[in-house]
Design a protein around this motif. Structure first.
Motif, mmCIF file in Angstrom:
data_model
loop_
_atom_site.group_PDB
_atom_site.id
_atom_site.type_symbol
_atom_site.label_atom_id
_atom_site.label_comp_id
_atom_site.label_asym_id
_atom_site.label_seq_id
_atom_site.Cartn_x
_atom_site.Cartn_y
_atom_site.Cartn_z
ATOM 1 N N LEU A 56 0.841 -1.202 0.000
ATOM 2 C CA LEU A 56 0.000 0.000 0.000
ATOM 3 C C LEU A 56 0.876 1.252 0.000
ATOM 4 O O LEU A 56 0.605 2.213 -0.726
ATOM 5 N N TYR A 57 1.920 1.237 0.823
ATOM 6 C CA TYR A 57 2.855 2.356 0.845
ATOM 7 C C TYR A 57 3.457 2.575 -0.543
ATOM 8 O O TYR A 57 3.577 3.705 -1.004
ATOM 9 N N ALA A 58 3.850 1.480 -1.184
ATOM 10 C CA ALA A 58 4.479 1.581 -2.504
ATOM 11 C C ALA A 58 3.520 2.162 -3.539
ATOM 12 O O ALA A 58 3.925 2.976 -4.374
ATOM 13 N N LEU A 59 2.247 1.753 -3.487
ATOM 14 C CA LEU A 59 1.259 2.325 -4.407
ATOM 15 C C LEU A 59 1.110 3.824 -4.173
ATOM 16 O O LEU A 59 1.046 4.614 -5.125
ATOM 17 N N ALA A 60 1.041 4.213 -2.902
ATOM 18 C CA ALA A 60 0.909 5.632 -2.562
ATOM 19 C C ALA A 60 2.132 6.414 -3.020
ATOM 20 O O ALA A 60 2.015 7.501 -3.594
ATOM 21 N N MET A 61 3.326 5.870 -2.782
ATOM 22 C CA MET A 61 4.554 6.570 -3.159
ATOM 23 C C MET A 61 4.650 6.721 -4.676
ATOM 24 O O MET A 61 5.075 7.776 -5.172
ATOM 25 N N ALA A 62 4.264 5.699 -5.419
ATOM 26 C CA ALA A 62 4.269 5.801 -6.884
ATOM 27 C C ALA A 62 3.364 6.944 -7.333
ATOM 28 O O ALA A 62 3.709 7.718 -8.232
ATOM 29 N N GLU A 63 2.213 7.081 -6.700
ATOM 30 C CA GLU A 63 1.282 8.147 -7.054
ATOM 31 C C GLU A 63 1.826 9.508 -6.637
ATOM 32 O O GLU A 63 1.653 10.503 -7.348
ATOM 33 N N VAL A 64 2.498 9.586 -5.491
ATOM 34 C CA VAL A 64 3.126 10.840 -5.057
ATOM 35 C C VAL A 64 4.060 11.342 -6.147
ATOM 36 O O VAL A 64 3.981 12.501 -6.576
ATOM 37 N N TYR A 65 4.953 10.479 -6.610
ATOM 38 C CA TYR A 65 5.922 10.923 -7.604
ATOM 39 C C TYR A 65 5.262 11.192 -8.949
ATOM 40 O O TYR A 65 5.659 12.130 -9.652
ATOM 41 N N HIS A 66 4.253 10.432 -9.296
ATOM 42 C CA HIS A 66 3.532 10.708 -10.543
ATOM 43 C C HIS A 66 2.959 12.129 -10.514
ATOM 44 O O HIS A 66 3.111 12.893 -11.468
ATOM 45 N N GLN A 67 2.325 12.490 -9.417
ATOM 46 C CA GLN A 67 1.724 13.818 -9.313
ATOM 47 C C GLN A 67 2.788 14.916 -9.207
ATOM 48 O O GLN A 67 2.612 16.014 -9.749
ATOM 49 N N MET A 68 3.899 14.626 -8.540
ATOM 50 C CA MET A 68 4.993 15.607 -8.483
ATOM 51 C C MET A 68 5.552 15.877 -9.879
ATOM 52 O O MET A 68 5.822 17.022 -10.228
ATOM 53 N N TYR A 69 5.707 14.831 -10.688
ATOM 54 C CA TYR A 69 6.210 15.007 -12.047
ATOM 55 C C TYR A 69 5.227 15.814 -12.889
ATOM 56 O O TYR A 69 5.641 16.629 -13.719
ATOM 57 N N GLU A 70 3.938 15.604 -12.681
ATOM 58 C CA GLU A 70 2.946 16.402 -13.413
ATOM 59 C C GLU A 70 3.081 17.880 -13.071
ATOM 60 O O GLU A 70 3.039 18.737 -13.953
ATOM 61 N N ILE A 71 3.240 18.181 -11.790
ATOM 62 C CA ILE A 71 3.408 19.573 -11.363
ATOM 63 C C ILE A 71 4.717 20.139 -11.916
ATOM 64 O O ILE A 71 4.758 21.261 -12.420
ATOM 65 N N ALA A 72 5.789 19.366 -11.850
ATOM 66 C CA ALA A 72 7.085 19.824 -12.373
ATOM 67 C C ALA A 72 7.014 20.071 -13.876
ATOM 68 O O ALA A 72 7.556 21.072 -14.368
ATOM 69 N N THR A 73 6.340 19.207 -14.596
ATOM 70 C CA THR A 73 6.217 19.371 -16.050
ATOM 71 C C THR A 73 5.489 20.666 -16.389
ATOM 72 O O THR A 73 5.890 21.394 -17.302
ATOM 73 N N ARG A 74 4.428 20.962 -15.647
ATOM 74 C CA ARG A 74 3.709 22.228 -15.872
ATOM 75 C C ARG A 74 4.581 23.426 -15.492
ATOM 76 O O ARG A 74 4.659 24.406 -16.229
ATOM 77 N N ALA A 75 5.216 23.362 -14.326
ATOM 78 C CA ALA A 75 6.003 24.493 -13.841
ATOM 79 C C ALA A 75 7.198 24.791 -14.742
ATOM 80 O O ALA A 75 7.527 25.952 -14.991
ATOM 81 N N PHE A 76 7.848 23.747 -15.234
ATOM 82 C CA PHE A 76 9.036 23.929 -16.059
ATOM 83 C C PHE A 76 8.715 23.919 -17.556
ATOM 84 O O PHE A 76 9.620 23.963 -18.375
ATOM 85 N N GLY A 77 7.434 23.888 -17.891
ATOM 86 C CA GLY A 77 6.999 23.873 -19.285
ATOM 87 C C GLY A 77 7.673 24.913 -20.160
ATOM 88 O O GLY A 77 8.123 24.589 -21.269
ATOM 89 N N PRO A 78 7.756 26.171 -19.698
ATOM 90 C CA PRO A 78 8.366 27.196 -20.562
ATOM 91 C C PRO A 78 9.804 26.895 -20.979
ATOM 92 O O PRO A 78 10.191 27.201 -22.101
ATOM 93 N N ILE A 79 10.610 26.318 -20.089
ATOM 94 C CA ILE A 79 11.987 26.035 -20.495
ATOM 95 C C ILE A 79 12.153 24.623 -21.040
ATOM 96 O O ILE A 79 13.158 24.328 -21.656
ATOM 97 N N LEU A 80 11.152 23.766 -20.823
ATOM 98 C CA LEU A 80 11.216 22.441 -21.435
ATOM 99 C C LEU A 80 10.834 22.529 -22.906
ATOM 100 O O LEU A 80 11.382 21.812 -23.741
ATOM 101 N N ALA A 81 9.904 23.429 -23.215
ATOM 102 C CA ALA A 81 9.459 23.595 -24.603
ATOM 103 C C ALA A 81 10.586 24.146 -25.468
ATOM 104 O O ALA A 81 10.745 23.767 -26.621
ATOM 105 N N ASP A 82 11.360 25.062 -24.900
ATOM 106 C CA ASP A 82 12.488 25.645 -25.613
ATOM 107 C C ASP A 82 13.737 25.371 -24.789
ATOM 108 O O ASP A 82 14.187 26.226 -24.034
ATOM 109 N N GLY A 83 14.265 24.168 -24.914
ATOM 110 C CA GLY A 83 15.384 23.720 -24.096
ATOM 111 C C GLY A 83 16.665 24.505 -24.251
ATOM 112 O O GLY A 83 17.610 24.290 -23.515
ATOM 113 N N SER A 84 16.699 25.438 -25.180
ATOM 114 C CA SER A 84 17.944 26.174 -25.400
ATOM 115 C C SER A 84 18.167 27.283 -24.377
ATOM 116 O O SER A 84 19.283 27.695 -24.153
ATOM 117 N N ASP A 85 17.096 27.799 -23.747
ATOM 118 C CA ASP A 85 17.237 28.916 -22.817
ATOM 119 C C ASP A 85 17.497 28.406 -21.406
ATOM 120 O O ASP A 85 16.597 27.971 -20.711
#
Length: 197
Positions: A56-85
């Motif tokens: 159960l802990y492992a399922l929860a932890m997998a979801e924690v990181y999944h949601q953290m990556y979603e937030i990181a992808t949105r937050a860093f979207g501007p520099i991920l889209a244009d990786g040169s800056d």
């Protein structure tokens, strides 16, 4: 025959529900029954996917990181889209957006993750999840610090990830009211070693 695209991924559903239970009641609230109830499913449903508390802990932890990556992808979207800056301004803006998002919309994720981090000291599977995901965040951060620390970008990225993680924990677990955006941005600038403009 039912449309298989509409059948929910049970493992993900149970991970989301385990995360929800932990974020509202801590690890002591996490039981197989509480996850089944949160999912609106009959008692014993989660047992196939997580027959033990550790699973159960492992399922929860997998979801924690999944949601953290979603937030990181949105937050860093501007520099991920244009990786040169890789200039300091956009890096600071995106990192500040990530900390702010983890402190607001991600508050429950952060709180549950902290509880699971403590448990990971006694659970090899959880510890491996933490190590794997921390390594991924370090690899994600390394290109942003390469110009500042060309001799040791990986170690510098590791330290930055730890300090940003501490800042998020401060915002979610300790502080009565969150620090304002400008203060967080200045702190992140110092963490990255960027000179003040």
């Amino acid at each position: 025959m039912a449309d298989q695209h509409k059948v929910p991924d049970r493992r993900k559903l149970f991970g989301e529900m385990a995360l929800q239970v932990i974020s509202h009641g801590g690890l002591r609230a996490l039981t197989h029954r509480s996850v089944d109830e949160a999912a609106g499913l009959p008692t014993g449903s989660v047992n196939y996917y997580a027959p033990t508390r550790s699973k159960l802990y492992a399922l929860a932890m997998a979801e924690v990181y999944h949601q953290m990556y979603e937030i990181a992808t949105r937050a860093f979207g501007p520099i991920l889209a244009d990786g040169s800056d890789r200039s300091p301004g956009p890096i600071l803006d995106c990192t500040t957006a990530f900390v702010m998002a983890m402190s607001t919309e991600g508050r429950e994720i952060s709180n549950a993750r902290c509880a699971l981090l403590v448990e990971s000291q006694f659970d090899d599977v959880l510890r491996e999840q933490v190590t794997t995901n921390r390594t991924a965040f370090i690899a994600f951060t390394e290109p942003f610090v390469r110009a500042q620390a060309p001799g040791s970008p990986e170690r510098t990225a590791e330290l930055i990830v730890a300090l940003i993680d501490g800042l998020i924990q401060q915002q979610t677990l300790v502080t009565a009211s969150n620090f304002h955006r400008a203060m967080i941005r200045t702190t992140i600038s110092r963490i990255f070693g960027f000179s003040e403009n």
